[in-house]
Design a protein around this motif. Structure first.
Motif, PDB file in Angstrom:
ATOM      1  N   GLY A  13      18.509  53.464  23.876  1.00  0.00           N
ATOM      2  CA  GLY A  13      18.739  55.071  23.329  1.00  0.00           C
ATOM      3  C   GLY A  13      18.357  55.092  21.753  1.00  0.00           C
ATOM      4  O   GLY A  13      18.297  56.081  21.447  1.00  0.00           O
ATOM      5  N   SER A  14      18.383  53.788  21.068  1.00  0.00           N
ATOM      6  CA  SER A  14      18.041  54.043  19.805  1.00  0.00           C
ATOM      7  C   SER A  14      16.601  53.811  19.657  1.00  0.00           C
ATOM      8  O   SER A  14      15.964  52.979  20.201  1.00  0.00           O
ATOM      9  CB  SER A  14      18.914  52.725  18.997  1.00  0.00           C
ATOM     10  OG  SER A  14      18.278  52.567  17.725  1.00  0.00           O
ATOM     11  N   LEU A  15      16.004  54.626  18.761  1.00  0.00           N
ATOM     12  CA  LEU A  15      14.613  54.303  18.229  1.00  0.00           C
ATOM     13  C   LEU A  15      14.314  53.585  17.098  1.00  0.00           C
ATOM     14  O   LEU A  15      12.979  53.309  16.852  1.00  0.00           O
ATOM     15  CB  LEU A  15      13.938  55.930  18.047  1.00  0.00           C
ATOM     16  CG  LEU A  15      14.166  56.754  19.160  1.00  0.00           C
ATOM     17  CD1 LEU A  15      13.686  58.210  18.865  1.00  0.00           C
ATOM     18  CD2 LEU A  15      13.530  56.435  20.349  1.00  0.00           C
ATOM     19  N   ARG A  16      15.292  53.021  16.262  1.00  0.00           N
ATOM     20  CA  ARG A  16      14.921  52.118  15.427  1.00  0.00           C
ATOM     21  C   ARG A  16      14.388  50.825  16.075  1.00  0.00           C
ATOM     22  O   ARG A  16      14.708  50.352  17.029  1.00  0.00           O
ATOM     23  CB  ARG A  16      16.296  51.707  14.728  1.00  0.00           C
ATOM     24  CG  ARG A  16      17.210  52.858  14.093  1.00  0.00           C
ATOM     25  CD  ARG A  16      18.424  52.497  13.345  1.00  0.00           C
ATOM     26  NE  ARG A  16      19.304  51.306  14.256  1.00  0.00           N
ATOM     27  CZ  ARG A  16      19.335  50.182  13.767  1.00  0.00           C
ATOM     28  NH1 ARG A  16      18.910  49.582  13.011  1.00  0.00           N
ATOM     29  NH2 ARG A  16      20.327  49.414  14.697  1.00  0.00           N
ATOM     30  N   ALA A  17      13.407  50.233  15.021  1.00  0.00           N
ATOM     31  CA  ALA A  17      12.487  49.199  15.496  1.00  0.00           C
ATOM     32  C   ALA A  17      13.618  47.902  15.749  1.00  0.00           C
ATOM     33  O   ALA A  17      13.345  46.780  16.376  1.00  0.00           O
ATOM     34  CB  ALA A  17      11.663  48.956  14.463  1.00  0.00           C
ATOM     35  N   ALA A  18      14.523  47.928  14.724  1.00  0.00           N
ATOM     36  CA  ALA A  18      15.517  46.563  14.726  1.00  0.00           C
ATOM     37  C   ALA A  18      16.679  47.087  15.496  1.00  0.00           C
ATOM     38  O   ALA A  18      17.829  46.162  15.215  1.00  0.00           O
ATOM     39  CB  ALA A  18      15.806  46.383  13.170  1.00  0.00           C
ATOM     40  N   SER A  19      16.826  47.695  16.494  1.00  0.00           N
ATOM     41  CA  SER A  19      18.073  48.118  17.213  1.00  0.00           C
ATOM     42  C   SER A  19      18.374  46.696  18.080  1.00  0.00           C
ATOM     43  O   SER A  19      17.455  46.095  18.788  1.00  0.00           O
ATOM     44  CB  SER A  19      17.473  49.035  18.165  1.00  0.00           C
ATOM     45  OG  SER A  19      18.620  49.167  19.069  1.00  0.00           O
ATOM     46  N   GLN A  23      16.577  44.593  21.158  1.00  0.00           N
ATOM     47  CA  GLN A  23      16.384  43.430  21.142  1.00  0.00           C
ATOM     48  C   GLN A  23      16.596  42.759  22.193  1.00  0.00           C
ATOM     49  O   GLN A  23      16.116  41.696  22.838  1.00  0.00           O
ATOM     50  CB  GLN A  23      16.717  42.630  19.645  1.00  0.00           C
ATOM     51  CG  GLN A  23      16.252  43.200  18.422  1.00  0.00           C
ATOM     52  CD  GLN A  23      16.927  42.332  17.445  1.00  0.00           C
ATOM     53  OE1 GLN A  23      17.582  41.554  17.404  1.00  0.00           O
ATOM     54  NE2 GLN A  23      16.985  43.249  16.249  1.00  0.00           N
ATOM     55  N   ILE A  24      18.030  43.252  22.656  1.00  0.00           N
ATOM     56  CA  ILE A  24      18.408  42.816  24.068  1.00  0.00           C
ATOM     57  C   ILE A  24      17.627  43.027  25.275  1.00  0.00           C
ATOM     58  O   ILE A  24      17.341  42.304  26.111  1.00  0.00           O
ATOM     59  CB  ILE A  24      19.889  43.307  24.222  1.00  0.00           C
ATOM     60  CG1 ILE A  24      20.967  42.756  23.204  1.00  0.00           C
ATOM     61  CG2 ILE A  24      20.489  43.000  25.532  1.00  0.00           C
ATOM     62  CD1 ILE A  24      22.284  43.057  23.015  1.00  0.00           C
ATOM     63  N   ALA A  25      17.175  44.275  25.244  1.00  0.00           N
ATOM     64  CA  ALA A  25      16.166  44.530  26.244  1.00  0.00           C
ATOM     65  C   ALA A  25      15.085  43.940  26.472  1.00  0.00           C
ATOM     66  O   ALA A  25      14.658  43.352  27.532  1.00  0.00           O
ATOM     67  CB  ALA A  25      15.876  46.184  26.209  1.00  0.00           C
ATOM     68  N   GLU A  26      14.402  43.754  25.228  1.00  0.00           N
ATOM     69  CA  GLU A  26      13.174  42.694  25.035  1.00  0.00           C
ATOM     70  C   GLU A  26      13.569  41.493  25.375  1.00  0.00           C
ATOM     71  O   GLU A  26      12.632  40.682  26.083  1.00  0.00           O
ATOM     72  CB  GLU A  26      12.327  42.730  23.540  1.00  0.00           C
ATOM     73  CG  GLU A  26      11.765  44.172  23.478  1.00  0.00           C
ATOM     74  CD  GLU A  26      11.559  44.360  22.004  1.00  0.00           C
ATOM     75  OE1 GLU A  26      11.832  43.562  21.087  1.00  0.00           O
ATOM     76  OE2 GLU A  26      10.879  45.324  21.783  1.00  0.00           O
ATOM     77  N   LEU A  27      14.507  40.840  24.951  1.00  0.00           N
ATOM     78  CA  LEU A  27      15.125  39.453  25.593  1.00  0.00           C
ATOM     79  C   LEU A  27      15.193  39.513  27.271  1.00  0.00           C
ATOM     80  O   LEU A  27      14.824  38.488  27.912  1.00  0.00           O
ATOM     81  CB  LEU A  27      16.368  39.040  24.951  1.00  0.00           C
ATOM     82  CG  LEU A  27      16.652  37.542  25.456  1.00  0.00           C
ATOM     83  CD1 LEU A  27      15.568  36.398  25.087  1.00  0.00           C
ATOM     84  CD2 LEU A  27      18.239  37.432  24.796  1.00  0.00           C
ATOM     85  N   ALA A  28      15.774  40.441  27.620  1.00  0.00           N
ATOM     86  CA  ALA A  28      15.994  40.555  29.208  1.00  0.00           C
ATOM     87  C   ALA A  28      14.554  40.484  29.771  1.00  0.00           C
ATOM     88  O   ALA A  28      14.426  39.839  30.858  1.00  0.00           O
ATOM     89  CB  ALA A  28      16.618  41.932  29.617  1.00  0.00           C
ATOM     90  N   ALA A  29      13.642  41.253  29.257  1.00  0.00           N
ATOM     91  CA  ALA A  29      12.381  41.343  29.651  1.00  0.00           C
ATOM     92  C   ALA A  29      11.646  39.702  29.698  1.00  0.00           C
ATOM     93  O   ALA A  29      10.967  39.569  30.627  1.00  0.00           O
ATOM     94  CB  ALA A  29      11.476  42.494  29.122  1.00  0.00           C
ATOM     95  N   GLU A  30      11.861  39.074  28.614  1.00  0.00           N
ATOM     96  CA  GLU A  30      11.140  37.857  28.536  1.00  0.00           C
ATOM     97  C   GLU A  30      11.955  36.687  29.473  1.00  0.00           C
ATOM     98  O   GLU A  30      11.047  35.967  29.784  1.00  0.00           O
ATOM     99  CB  GLU A  30      11.463  37.102  27.055  1.00  0.00           C
ATOM    100  CG  GLU A  30      10.510  37.885  25.911  1.00  0.00           C
ATOM    101  CD  GLU A  30      10.883  37.671  24.552  1.00  0.00           C
ATOM    102  OE1 GLU A  30      11.503  36.583  24.260  1.00  0.00           O
ATOM    103  OE2 GLU A  30      10.795  38.275  23.648  1.00  0.00           O
ATOM    104  N   GLU A  42       8.885  52.541  26.446  1.00  0.00           N
ATOM    105  CA  GLU A  42       8.549  52.637  24.859  1.00  0.00           C
ATOM    106  C   GLU A  42       8.400  54.172  24.559  1.00  0.00           C
ATOM    107  O   GLU A  42       8.291  54.694  23.568  1.00  0.00           O
ATOM    108  CB  GLU A  42       7.328  51.885  24.626  1.00  0.00           C
ATOM    109  CG  GLU A  42       7.430  50.462  24.794  1.00  0.00           C
ATOM    110  CD  GLU A  42       8.429  50.027  23.795  1.00  0.00           C
ATOM    111  OE1 GLU A  42       8.734  50.370  22.810  1.00  0.00           O
ATOM    112  OE2 GLU A  42       8.751  48.768  23.949  1.00  0.00           O
ATOM    113  N   GLY A  43       8.652  55.157  25.573  1.00  0.00           N
ATOM    114  CA  GLY A  43       8.377  56.574  25.350  1.00  0.00           C
ATOM    115  C   GLY A  43       9.378  57.337  25.122  1.00  0.00           C
ATOM    116  O   GLY A  43       9.137  58.624  25.204  1.00  0.00           O
ATOM    117  N   LEU A  44      10.682  56.930  24.923  1.00  0.00           N
ATOM    118  CA  LEU A  44      11.671  57.636  24.892  1.00  0.00           C
ATOM    119  C   LEU A  44      11.731  58.554  23.574  1.00  0.00           C
ATOM    120  O   LEU A  44      12.227  59.780  23.624  1.00  0.00           O
ATOM    121  CB  LEU A  44      12.872  56.870  24.694  1.00  0.00           C
ATOM    122  CG  LEU A  44      14.500  57.500  24.819  1.00  0.00           C
ATOM    123  CD1 LEU A  44      14.393  57.977  26.284  1.00  0.00           C
ATOM    124  CD2 LEU A  44      15.634  56.732  24.499  1.00  0.00           C
ATOM    125  N   GLY A  45      11.195  58.411  22.494  1.00  0.00           N
ATOM    126  CA  GLY A  45      10.995  59.439  21.287  1.00  0.00           C
ATOM    127  C   GLY A  45       9.958  60.522  21.867  1.00  0.00           C
ATOM    128  O   GLY A  45      10.145  61.475  20.975  1.00  0.00           O
TER     129      GLY A  45
END
Length: 85
Positions: A13-19, A23-30, A42-45
């Motif tokens: 939900g947050s569009l901030r790069a440092a959200s 970071q948690i979602a990206e870690l889950a993907a990794e 990546e298209g929420l904005g």
């Protein structure tokens, strides 16, 4: 339950790069186990805001949501595995 072909679409939900949520979602993907694919959307904005209480006409503009599966397939290299167009 088998982990075969489980697909998760993470909407941050947050569009901030440092959200922290991003970071948690990206870690889950990794660290997703074998058979589980986590895709961070990546298209929420690009999607229109929707609050029917403020703007009842905005419901007509919120039509991009059915396009999420197509967006994800394009981002993943054209993988077409769903029944969505």
């Amino acid at each position: 339950m088998s982990n075969t072909n489980i697909k998760v679409l993470a909407l941050v939900g947050s569009l901030r790069a440092a959200s922290i949520n991003r970071q948690i979602a990206e870690l889950a993907a990794e660290v997703a186990p074998e058979g589980v694919t986590v895709t961070v959307f990546e298209g929420l904005g690009e999607l229109p805001f929707y609050n029917e209480e403020i703007d009842p006409a905005s419901a007509r503009r919120a039509t991009n949501l059915p396009r999420l599966p197509r967006y994800v397939r394009r981002r993943r290299g054209g993988c077409s595995t769903g029944s969505h167009p």
